[in-house]
Motif scaffolding. Structure first.
Motif, mmCIF file in Angstrom:
data_model
loop_
_atom_site.group_PDB
_atom_site.id
_atom_site.type_symbol
_atom_site.label_atom_id
_atom_site.label_comp_id
_atom_site.label_asym_id
_atom_site.label_seq_id
_atom_site.Cartn_x
_atom_site.Cartn_y
_atom_site.Cartn_z
ATOM 1 N N SER A 130 51.952 -65.240 45.648
ATOM 2 C CA SER A 130 51.215 -63.901 45.392
ATOM 3 C C SER A 130 50.949 -63.100 46.549
ATOM 4 O O SER A 130 50.582 -63.697 47.601
ATOM 5 N N VAL A 131 50.716 -62.057 46.328
ATOM 6 C CA VAL A 131 50.460 -60.760 47.328
ATOM 7 C C VAL A 131 48.950 -61.355 47.828
ATOM 8 O O VAL A 131 48.754 -61.434 48.995
ATOM 9 N N SER A 132 48.262 -61.710 46.915
ATOM 10 C CA SER A 132 46.837 -62.190 47.279
ATOM 11 C C SER A 132 46.740 -63.530 48.197
ATOM 12 O O SER A 132 45.903 -63.434 49.127
ATOM 13 N N HIS A 133 47.623 -64.104 48.056
ATOM 14 C CA HIS A 133 47.553 -65.492 48.606
ATOM 15 C C HIS A 133 48.211 -65.129 49.989
ATOM 16 O O HIS A 133 47.809 -65.693 51.171
ATOM 17 N N LYS A 134 49.268 -64.510 50.099
ATOM 18 C CA LYS A 134 49.821 -64.038 51.378
ATOM 19 C C LYS A 134 48.602 -63.169 52.220
ATOM 20 O O LYS A 134 48.570 -63.193 53.648
ATOM 21 N N VAL A 135 48.039 -62.007 51.715
ATOM 22 C CA VAL A 135 46.964 -61.551 52.317
ATOM 23 C C VAL A 135 45.761 -62.324 53.081
ATOM 24 O O VAL A 135 45.489 -62.176 54.086
ATOM 25 N N ALA A 136 45.458 -63.150 52.024
ATOM 26 C CA ALA A 136 44.370 -64.264 52.344
ATOM 27 C C ALA A 136 44.729 -65.006 53.658
ATOM 28 O O ALA A 136 44.002 -65.372 54.403
ATOM 29 N N SER A 137 45.940 -65.386 53.715
ATOM 30 C CA SER A 137 46.497 -65.924 54.841
ATOM 31 C C SER A 137 46.582 -65.071 56.084
ATOM 32 O O SER A 137 46.613 -66.012 56.988
ATOM 33 N N LEU A 138 47.092 -64.108 56.127
ATOM 34 C CA LEU A 138 47.224 -63.215 57.003
ATOM 35 C C LEU A 138 46.198 -62.454 57.702
ATOM 36 O O LEU A 138 46.321 -62.127 58.710
ATOM 37 N N ALA A 139 45.215 -61.881 56.798
ATOM 38 C CA ALA A 139 44.104 -60.880 57.164
ATOM 39 C C ALA A 139 43.202 -61.466 58.054
ATOM 40 O O ALA A 139 42.790 -62.720 57.683
ATOM 41 N N PRO A 140 42.833 -60.989 59.080
ATOM 42 C CA PRO A 140 41.651 -61.509 59.896
ATOM 43 C C PRO A 140 40.192 -61.356 59.377
ATOM 44 O O PRO A 140 39.274 -61.889 59.515
ATOM 45 N N GLN A 141 40.264 -60.325 58.429
ATOM 46 C CA GLN A 141 38.883 -60.055 57.589
ATOM 47 C C GLN A 141 38.557 -60.874 56.485
ATOM 48 O O GLN A 141 39.591 -61.909 56.254
ATOM 49 N N HIS A 142 37.532 -60.970 56.024
ATOM 50 C CA HIS A 142 37.079 -61.647 54.806
ATOM 51 C C HIS A 142 38.030 -61.334 53.582
ATOM 52 O O HIS A 142 38.247 -60.301 53.518
ATOM 53 N N CYS A 143 38.333 -62.305 52.817
ATOM 54 C CA CYS A 143 39.168 -61.841 51.610
ATOM 55 C C CYS A 143 38.453 -62.559 50.465
ATOM 56 O O CYS A 143 38.152 -63.710 50.353
ATOM 57 N N LEU A 144 38.287 -61.595 49.338
ATOM 58 C CA LEU A 144 37.586 -62.227 48.347
ATOM 59 C C LEU A 144 38.700 -62.032 47.092
ATOM 60 O O LEU A 144 39.130 -61.020 46.877
ATOM 61 N N ILE A 145 39.282 -63.167 46.442
ATOM 62 C CA ILE A 145 40.227 -63.080 45.546
ATOM 63 C C ILE A 145 39.504 -63.338 43.875
ATOM 64 O O ILE A 145 38.892 -64.274 43.853
ATOM 65 N N VAL A 146 39.533 -62.320 43.112
ATOM 66 C CA VAL A 146 38.886 -62.151 41.910
ATOM 67 C C VAL A 146 39.890 -62.919 40.865
ATOM 68 O O VAL A 146 41.042 -62.339 40.612
ATOM 69 N N ARG A 147 39.154 -63.577 40.039
ATOM 70 C CA ARG A 147 40.200 -63.960 38.756
ATOM 71 C C ARG A 147 39.704 -63.297 37.712
ATOM 72 O O ARG A 147 38.647 -62.928 37.330
#
Length: 147
Positions: A130-147
């Motif tokens: 998913s896009v959220s998984h890719k962003v969380a893997s690539l981004a240097p910022q904190h990422c919050l994934i909401v379910r």
């Protein structure tokens, strides 16, 4: 804690939930909220096979997609403003979603990216992640994934 929060939106229920969580965080922290809708560029071949039907013969599929993405980002901005967030900006960008989101977050110095766990992705999202998984893997910022 956070000064600038980015919420990528695609009009899906999960993106709306992420927007609501991010809006609440921005109210609590007094942070700026940015909504971003990324649309994918169509090659001439893809454009000829596109399910997007143009309103006028002169309009290209990319133009239709940009208009649609701008409407989604603007609707997210309006929802955030209605919830009490004071500083909200909306953008629509063309590109591959995960890369565009990471680049945009870096360019706008976002402290946090809040994403829905699943959006309106295509079959590629199921096969390649998913896009959220890719962003969380690539981004240097904190990422919050909401379910």
């Amino acid at each position: 804690m956070y000064k600038t929060v980015l919420v990528p939106v695609d009009g899906s229920p999960m993106a709306t939930r992420a927007l609501d969580v991010a809006s609440e965080m921005c109210r609590l922290f007094g942070a700026r909220l940015i909504t971003l809708c990324v649309y994918r560029h169509h090659s001439p071949l893809e454009a000829s096979l596109s399910m997007v039907r143009v309103k006028q013969a002169a309009e290209r599929p990319d133009d239709s997609l940009k208009t649609y993405a701008s409407e989604i980002a603007a609707a997210a901005k309006a929802r955030a403003l209605d919830s009490g967030v004071e500083d909200v900006t909306a953008y629509a960008k063309r590109g591959q979603p995960s890369r565009a989101i990471v680049a945009f977050a870096r360019q706008h110095e976002c402290d946090l990216v809040v994403l829905g766990a699943r959006g309106n992705g295509d079959i590629e999202g199921f096969l390649l992640g998913s896009v959220s998984h890719k962003v969380a893997s690539l981004a240097p910022q904190h990422c919050l994934i909401v379910r």
